[in-house]
Design a protein around this motif. Structure first.
Motif, short mmCIF file in Angstrom:
data_model
loop_
_atom_site.label_atom_id
_atom_site.label_comp_id
_atom_site.label_asym_id
_atom_site.label_seq_id
_atom_site.Cartn_x
_atom_site.Cartn_y
_atom_site.Cartn_z
N VAL A 175 0.86 -1.17 0.00
CA VAL A 175 0.00 0.00 0.00
C VAL A 175 0.90 1.23 0.00
CG1 VAL A 175 -1.69 1.32 1.36
CG2 VAL A 175 -1.85 -1.18 1.24
N GLY A 200 2.00 3.12 3.20
CA GLY A 200 1.55 2.21 4.25
C GLY A 200 2.50 2.15 5.44
N THR A 201 1.98 1.66 6.54
CA THR A 201 2.77 1.41 7.74
C THR A 201 2.80 -0.10 7.94
OG1 THR A 201 2.15 3.55 8.70
CG2 THR A 201 2.94 1.86 10.23
N TYR A 202 4.00 -0.64 8.15
CA TYR A 202 4.20 -2.08 8.18
C TYR A 202 4.99 -2.50 9.41
CZ TYR A 202 2.99 -1.94 3.23
OH TYR A 202 2.36 -1.76 2.05
N THR A 238 6.91 3.47 8.31
CA THR A 238 5.90 4.16 7.50
C THR A 238 6.61 4.65 6.24
OG1 THR A 238 4.61 4.80 9.43
CG2 THR A 238 4.25 6.07 7.40
N GLN A 279 5.47 2.26 -2.12
CA GLN A 279 5.07 1.00 -1.49
C GLN A 279 6.20 -0.02 -1.48
OE1 GLN A 279 1.81 -0.27 -3.95
NE2 GLN A 279 3.15 -1.08 -5.53
N LEU A 309 0.79 -5.49 7.22
CA LEU A 309 0.28 -4.15 6.98
C LEU A 309 -0.53 -3.72 8.19
CD1 LEU A 309 -0.24 -1.71 5.10
CD2 LEU A 309 -2.20 -2.99 4.18
N LYS A 322 -3.25 -2.03 10.21
CA LYS A 322 -4.62 -1.73 9.77
C LYS A 322 -5.18 -0.43 10.34
CE LYS A 322 -5.58 -6.64 9.62
NZ LYS A 322 -4.64 -7.28 10.50
#
Length: 180
Positions: A8, A11-13, A65, A71, A117, A119
């Motif tokens: 994403v 995204g933050t992972y 992030t 991504q 990922l 949420k």
């Protein structure tokens, strides 16, 4: 079955990386500095924010992030792992000389890494707490404040945690939080 990663933009992972054969090399002082250098080097070319991190002897966890229109965490990890692997100190097996090992290409990291990922804010907070509590979970210290290689100390300075958070208590996380 083909493995697919959730990608994403911005995204933050949560990530888990493990050393090959669970070698306990990451907390050797020179390797801690080297790992920090690897992160800095890659961040200069491919920016990202490290929201939380813990380095343990044979694995690490962190939350990143990514920039808004990016991504590509896989390239970042490939570069970090490569930078570290080319320069790290490993523990030599007793029966292999240094010159013989230099001729062999040694594996430092397991080939894959695990990502999740994030949420929402609750998921984010749960994974940060998992990261900061991980040295206690593994029996390395009695309290997160006692583990040197963690962003817990930064969080205390920022007023996010009290220095005694996680001390003298067992924190149990749901099965879907963290992975190793």
């Amino acid at each position: 079955m083909e493995y697919r990663r959730a990608k994403v933009q911005g995204g933050t992972y949560f990530f888990t990386l493990v050393t090959e054969k669970r070698q306990k090399i990451l907390c050797l002082p020179n390797n801690v500095f080297l790992l920090r250098d690897a992160f800095r080097y890659v961040m200069q070319k491919h920016s990202f924010i490290i929201d939380a991190v813990v380095i343990l002897p044979d694995h690490l966890h962190c939350i990143w992030t990514l920039p808004e229109k990016d991504q590509d965490f896989s390239t970042r990890w490939r570069l970090i792992k490569s930078y570290f692997s080319r320069r790290c100190e490993t523990i030599l097996p007793e029966n292999i000389s240094i010159s013989k090992q230099k001729k062999q290409q040694r594996a430092v990291w397991q080939n894959r890494f695990w990502e999740h990922l994030i949420k929402d804010e609750i998921d984010f907070q749960n994974h940060i707490e998992y990261i900061h509590y991980n040295p206690v979970k593994h029996g390395l210290v009695k309290s997160p404040k006692d583990w040197e290689y963690s962003s817990f100390h930064r969080s205390v300075r920022q007023g996010i945690y009290d220095i005694m958070w996680g001390a003298g208590e067992e924190i149990i996380f749901d099965d879907h939080i963290g992975n190793e």
